[in-house]
Design a protein around this motif. Structure first.
Motif, PDB file in Angstrom:
ATOM      1  N   THR A  88      65.877  29.226  23.440  1.00  0.00           N
ATOM      2  CA  THR A  88      67.376  28.777  23.452  1.00  0.00           C
ATOM      3  C   THR A  88      67.679  28.116  24.847  1.00  0.00           C
ATOM      4  O   THR A  88      68.444  27.161  24.814  1.00  0.00           O
ATOM      5  N   ARG A  89      67.299  28.624  25.959  1.00  0.00           N
ATOM      6  CA  ARG A  89      67.638  27.981  27.281  1.00  0.00           C
ATOM      7  C   ARG A  89      67.008  26.619  27.116  1.00  0.00           C
ATOM      8  O   ARG A  89      67.891  25.618  27.605  1.00  0.00           O
ATOM      9  N   MET A  90      65.875  26.154  26.652  1.00  0.00           N
ATOM     10  CA  MET A  90      65.439  24.842  26.686  1.00  0.00           C
ATOM     11  C   MET A  90      65.850  24.062  25.813  1.00  0.00           C
ATOM     12  O   MET A  90      66.302  22.784  26.262  1.00  0.00           O
ATOM     13  N   HIS A  91      66.652  24.606  24.630  1.00  0.00           N
ATOM     14  CA  HIS A  91      67.296  23.779  23.886  1.00  0.00           C
ATOM     15  C   HIS A  91      68.783  23.380  24.494  1.00  0.00           C
ATOM     16  O   HIS A  91      69.273  22.187  24.432  1.00  0.00           O
ATOM     17  N   GLU A  92      69.153  24.337  25.201  1.00  0.00           N
ATOM     18  CA  GLU A  92      70.537  24.048  25.873  1.00  0.00           C
ATOM     19  C   GLU A  92      70.279  23.036  26.996  1.00  0.00           C
ATOM     20  O   GLU A  92      71.461  22.024  27.088  1.00  0.00           O
ATOM     21  N   VAL A  93      69.254  23.131  27.567  1.00  0.00           N
ATOM     22  CA  VAL A  93      68.902  22.034  28.767  1.00  0.00           C
ATOM     23  C   VAL A  93      68.846  20.716  28.065  1.00  0.00           C
ATOM     24  O   VAL A  93      69.272  19.736  28.501  1.00  0.00           O
ATOM     25  N   MET A  94      68.167  20.856  26.721  1.00  0.00           N
ATOM     26  CA  MET A  94      67.890  19.629  26.274  1.00  0.00           C
ATOM     27  C   MET A  94      69.348  19.019  25.934  1.00  0.00           C
ATOM     28  O   MET A  94      69.497  17.568  26.134  1.00  0.00           O
ATOM     29  N   ASP A 147      61.362  38.197  22.025  1.00  0.00           N
ATOM     30  CA  ASP A 147      62.845  38.011  22.339  1.00  0.00           C
ATOM     31  C   ASP A 147      63.082  37.143  23.609  1.00  0.00           C
ATOM     32  O   ASP A 147      63.997  36.346  23.821  1.00  0.00           O
ATOM     33  N   ARG A 148      61.985  37.446  24.559  1.00  0.00           N
ATOM     34  CA  ARG A 148      61.965  36.940  25.796  1.00  0.00           C
ATOM     35  C   ARG A 148      61.812  35.106  25.345  1.00  0.00           C
ATOM     36  O   ARG A 148      62.432  34.293  25.970  1.00  0.00           O
ATOM     37  N   SER A 149      60.846  34.920  24.456  1.00  0.00           N
ATOM     38  CA  SER A 149      60.657  33.727  24.096  1.00  0.00           C
ATOM     39  C   SER A 149      61.635  32.925  23.331  1.00  0.00           C
ATOM     40  O   SER A 149      61.755  31.854  23.660  1.00  0.00           O
ATOM     41  N   VAL A 150      62.213  33.762  22.704  1.00  0.00           N
ATOM     42  CA  VAL A 150      63.729  33.160  22.033  1.00  0.00           C
ATOM     43  C   VAL A 150      64.471  32.673  23.101  1.00  0.00           C
ATOM     44  O   VAL A 150      65.000  31.693  22.828  1.00  0.00           O
ATOM     45  N   LEU A 151      64.608  33.570  23.919  1.00  0.00           N
ATOM     46  CA  LEU A 151      65.798  33.273  24.981  1.00  0.00           C
ATOM     47  C   LEU A 151      65.422  31.987  25.717  1.00  0.00           C
ATOM     48  O   LEU A 151      66.044  30.973  25.974  1.00  0.00           O
ATOM     49  N   GLU A 152      63.981  31.830  26.039  1.00  0.00           N
ATOM     50  CA  GLU A 152      63.533  30.683  26.814  1.00  0.00           C
ATOM     51  C   GLU A 152      63.693  29.511  25.863  1.00  0.00           C
ATOM     52  O   GLU A 152      64.155  28.505  26.615  1.00  0.00           O
ATOM     53  N   LEU A 209      57.168  26.019  23.636  1.00  0.00           N
ATOM     54  CA  LEU A 209      57.831  27.370  23.512  1.00  0.00           C
ATOM     55  C   LEU A 209      57.892  27.738  22.196  1.00  0.00           C
ATOM     56  O   LEU A 209      57.955  28.784  21.400  1.00  0.00           O
ATOM     57  N   THR A 210      58.041  26.713  21.070  1.00  0.00           N
ATOM     58  CA  THR A 210      58.309  26.890  19.620  1.00  0.00           C
ATOM     59  C   THR A 210      57.085  27.486  19.157  1.00  0.00           C
ATOM     60  O   THR A 210      56.837  28.333  18.369  1.00  0.00           O
ATOM     61  N   SER A 211      55.865  26.784  19.769  1.00  0.00           N
ATOM     62  CA  SER A 211      54.455  27.047  19.212  1.00  0.00           C
ATOM     63  C   SER A 211      54.284  28.524  19.704  1.00  0.00           C
ATOM     64  O   SER A 211      53.659  29.341  19.076  1.00  0.00           O
ATOM     65  N   ASP A 212      54.576  28.734  20.888  1.00  0.00           N
ATOM     66  CA  ASP A 212      54.275  30.035  21.432  1.00  0.00           C
ATOM     67  C   ASP A 212      55.121  31.152  20.828  1.00  0.00           C
ATOM     68  O   ASP A 212      54.573  32.329  20.283  1.00  0.00           O
ATOM     69  N   LEU A 213      56.487  30.940  20.450  1.00  0.00           N
ATOM     70  CA  LEU A 213      57.258  31.800  19.551  1.00  0.00           C
ATOM     71  C   LEU A 213      56.355  32.148  18.194  1.00  0.00           C
ATOM     72  O   LEU A 213      56.332  33.171  17.610  1.00  0.00           O
ATOM     73  N   ALA A 214      55.964  31.078  17.574  1.00  0.00           N
ATOM     74  CA  ALA A 214      55.353  31.071  16.187  1.00  0.00           C
ATOM     75  C   ALA A 214      54.244  32.181  16.506  1.00  0.00           C
ATOM     76  O   ALA A 214      53.924  32.907  15.460  1.00  0.00           O
ATOM     77  N   THR A 261      64.577   8.936  33.434  1.00  0.00           N
ATOM     78  CA  THR A 261      63.393   8.078  32.742  1.00  0.00           C
ATOM     79  C   THR A 261      63.186   8.993  31.454  1.00  0.00           C
ATOM     80  O   THR A 261      63.707  10.140  31.114  1.00  0.00           O
ATOM     81  N   SER A 262      62.477   8.282  30.493  1.00  0.00           N
ATOM     82  CA  SER A 262      62.263   8.797  29.178  1.00  0.00           C
ATOM     83  C   SER A 262      61.276   9.822  29.369  1.00  0.00           C
ATOM     84  O   SER A 262      61.018  10.493  28.324  1.00  0.00           O
ATOM     85  N   ALA A 263      60.641   9.630  30.555  1.00  0.00           N
ATOM     86  CA  ALA A 263      59.342  10.791  30.849  1.00  0.00           C
ATOM     87  C   ALA A 263      60.047  12.178  30.715  1.00  0.00           C
ATOM     88  O   ALA A 263      59.330  13.211  30.510  1.00  0.00           O
ATOM     89  N   ASP A 264      61.105  11.959  31.389  1.00  0.00           N
ATOM     90  CA  ASP A 264      61.990  13.429  31.554  1.00  0.00           C
ATOM     91  C   ASP A 264      62.078  14.049  30.154  1.00  0.00           C
ATOM     92  O   ASP A 264      61.805  15.159  29.970  1.00  0.00           O
ATOM     93  N   VAL A 265      62.481  13.196  29.218  1.00  0.00           N
ATOM     94  CA  VAL A 265      62.979  13.721  28.127  1.00  0.00           C
ATOM     95  C   VAL A 265      61.540  14.116  27.176  1.00  0.00           C
ATOM     96  O   VAL A 265      61.582  15.266  26.614  1.00  0.00           O
ATOM     97  N   LYS A 266      60.488  13.449  27.328  1.00  0.00           N
ATOM     98  CA  LYS A 266      59.289  13.685  26.718  1.00  0.00           C
ATOM     99  C   LYS A 266      58.731  15.147  27.334  1.00  0.00           C
ATOM    100  O   LYS A 266      58.242  15.874  26.640  1.00  0.00           O
ATOM    101  N   ARG A 267      58.939  15.060  28.646  1.00  0.00           N
ATOM    102  CA  ARG A 267      58.463  16.193  29.100  1.00  0.00           C
ATOM    103  C   ARG A 267      59.240  17.707  28.695  1.00  0.00           C
ATOM    104  O   ARG A 267      58.530  18.797  28.260  1.00  0.00           O
ATOM    105  N   LEU A 268      60.450  17.371  28.671  1.00  0.00           N
ATOM    106  CA  LEU A 268      61.276  18.537  28.204  1.00  0.00           C
ATOM    107  C   LEU A 268      61.052  18.810  26.654  1.00  0.00           C
ATOM    108  O   LEU A 268      60.906  19.887  26.125  1.00  0.00           O
ATOM    109  N   GLN A 269      60.750  17.758  25.683  1.00  0.00           N
ATOM    110  CA  GLN A 269      60.524  18.097  24.403  1.00  0.00           C
ATOM    111  C   GLN A 269      59.043  18.494  24.519  1.00  0.00           C
ATOM    112  O   GLN A 269      59.043  19.497  23.447  1.00  0.00           O
ATOM    113  N   ALA A 270      58.077  18.360  25.255  1.00  0.00           N
ATOM    114  CA  ALA A 270      56.788  18.965  25.094  1.00  0.00           C
ATOM    115  C   ALA A 270      57.027  20.343  25.561  1.00  0.00           C
ATOM    116  O   ALA A 270      56.370  21.253  24.794  1.00  0.00           O
TER     117      ALA A 270
END
Length: 106
Positions: A48-54, A41-46, A79-84, A65-74
């Protein structure tokens, strides 16, 4: 007759011990399942927050910079892998709990 009764009593005591052990195992698995569900549940919230930030960054007209985008995507991908992984662990624990409960019923 007394010998049979004594042997029967020993078997009953052994089976009671096994039942208590299985009940303890089931309780331990339930606690682990609850803990894993909370982590998930905490991972799902994290996530969700990351998606909201994105999304908020995407809505802004300029990112530094595009580096910020790449970092956030990473981070989102991590988090998606962790949730899986946590989902898989949760399913494994559910299976173990079910098997232990079935064994306890026997």
């Amino acid at each position: 007759w007394e010998e049979e009764r004594r042997v029967f009593g020993e078997e009953v005591a052994m089976l009671r011990g096994k039942c208590e052990e299985l009940e303890s195992t089931v309780e331990g698995l339930r606690v682990e399942l609850d803990r894993t569900a909370e982590e998930r549940d905490r991972s799902v919230l994290e996530r969700t927050r990351m998606h909201e930030v994105m999304e908020s960054f995407q809505e802004q007209s300029a990112l530094d910079t595009s580096a910020d985008v790449k970092r956030l995507q990473a981070q989102v991908q991590h988090l998606t892998s962790d949730l899986a992984g946590r989902d898989a662990l949760l399913e494994e624990l559910k299976g173990r709990l079910s098997a232990t409960e079935n064994k306890a019923r026997e």
